[in-house]
Motif scaffolding. Structure first.
Motif, short mmCIF file in Angstrom:
data_model
loop_
_atom_site.label_atom_id
_atom_site.label_comp_id
_atom_site.label_asym_id
_atom_site.label_seq_id
_atom_site.Cartn_x
_atom_site.Cartn_y
_atom_site.Cartn_z
N ARG A 244 0.83 -1.20 0.00
CA ARG A 244 0.00 0.00 0.00
C ARG A 244 0.87 1.26 0.00
NH1 ARG A 244 -4.26 0.60 -2.05
NH2 ARG A 244 -4.85 2.32 -0.66
N ALA A 245 1.94 1.23 0.79
CA ALA A 245 2.86 2.37 0.84
C ALA A 245 3.53 2.59 -0.51
CB ALA A 245 3.91 2.15 1.93
N ILE A 246 3.93 1.50 -1.16
CA ILE A 246 4.56 1.60 -2.49
C ILE A 246 3.61 2.28 -3.47
CG2 ILE A 246 5.41 0.28 -4.48
CD1 ILE A 246 6.34 -1.85 -2.44
N TYR A 247 2.35 1.90 -3.40
CA TYR A 247 1.35 2.44 -4.33
C TYR A 247 1.09 3.92 -4.08
CZ TYR A 247 -2.95 2.62 -7.09
OH TYR A 247 -3.91 2.93 -8.02
N ILE A 248 1.10 4.33 -2.79
CA ILE A 248 0.75 5.71 -2.43
C ILE A 248 1.93 6.66 -2.57
CG2 ILE A 248 -0.08 7.23 -0.59
CD1 ILE A 248 -1.60 4.79 0.53
#
Length: 303
Positions: A244-248
């Protein structure tokens, strides 16, 4: 989504991964009657497959599968990322913990962003600044010195090599995953990652010995079962929040936050009075992570 939410997910992913590392070390020193490799492979499969099943059911209940838009290339790369990050990377990580302990295995494996940067430069034509090059040299130099320290102690150089191999594997995984997230969501990428990892473990187990599936004696011990449950939960949530962090906030910032897991391990272990590290070792550990951070700080985000 707010970038600060991504920062929070990244920090939590590091904390949870650090916690899982501590539990892995507890598991590695736990007395088991069966072959250690058999137990390790079975456990890793159970952890990855449990995560895959949990999120598959969740996606189905939330109708997220309707939003998936897969292409053959993305499917292949997603599965490949799972195999590299799972059976290859995790097996090396856990073996490194057994040989040199989590206090050494964690900071050495945390240089994976450095390898991710190198792979991004080689395969995605992403640039690296002079500051990044300085950080790269600092991280690799401290890792080598840490390895020499390990060599001259009671630990094994094989554990050092395994930890570095783990870092290479994780660096490769994140570059592949961040690439396919240009075309699919983080949930889709994570789903493919867990599927690939599960299939990788099944293939490895069947190749070595089909009877490995029957090595479930460790479920009979309540204390051991509790440790396994904590590992499953912390590992599962760490990876999910990491993706999720990678995507955001994109892979570079996500990696910088995720590598704090070695700090969390040292901090928690120190609080629990489970490790005592000399000044030189602490400085080398800090140097490894500081070098990784400098490598990523000013690099342009193109992937």
């Amino acid at each position: 989504m707010n970038k600060y939410t991504g920062y929070l997910w990244g920090i939590l992913s590091g904390l949870l991964w650090g916690i899982s590392g501590i539990f892995y070390e507890k598991l590695s020193f736990y007395s088991l009657s069966t072959d250690s490799l058999k137990v390790m492979l079975s456990l890793l499969f159970i952890i990855e497959f449990s995560s895959f099943i949990f999120f598959t059911i969740s996606y189905y209940k939330l109708n997220l599968f309707e939003k998936f838009r897969f292409k053959n290339k993305n499917i292949f790369l997603g599965l490949l990322a799972g195999i590299i990050g799972g059976p290859v990377g995790m097996l090396c990580y856990l073996q490194a913990i057994q040989y040199i302990g989590v206090g050494y295995a964690a900071p050495i494996s945390s240089i994976y962003p450095v390898f991710g940067t190198i792979f991004a430069f080689l395969f995605l034509k992403d640039s690296i600044t002079k500051l990044g090059l300085l950080g790269l040299c600092l991280s690799i130099g401290c890792t080598i010195l840490l390895g020499l320290d390990i060599t001259n102690s009671q630990f094994s150089i094989l554990g050092f090599i395994l930890a570095v191999t783990c870092a290479v594997s994780w660096g490769s995984e994140i570059i592949i995953s961040s690439y396919i997230m240009q075309f699919i969501s983080s949930s889709s990428a994570y789903f493919l990652r867990q599927l690939g990892s599960s299939l990788g473990y099944v293939t490895l187990i069947l190749y070595l010995d089909s009877e490995y599936f029957y090595s479930t004696e460790f479920f009979k011990d309540t204390k051991l079962l509790t440790i396994i449950i904590f590992i499953i939960f912390s590992s599962m949530m760490s990876y999910f929040l990491y993706y999720r962090a990678i995507y955001i906030i994109k892979p570079i910032r996500a990696m910088m936050l995720n590598i704090t897991y070695s700090f969390w391990i040292i901090f928690i272990s120190f609080i629990l009075n489970k490790i005592s590290m000399d000044i030189m070792t602490i400085l080398l550990v800090i140097g490894v992570i500081l070098g990784s951070g400098l490598t990523l700080k000013d690099k342009k985000e193109r992937i």
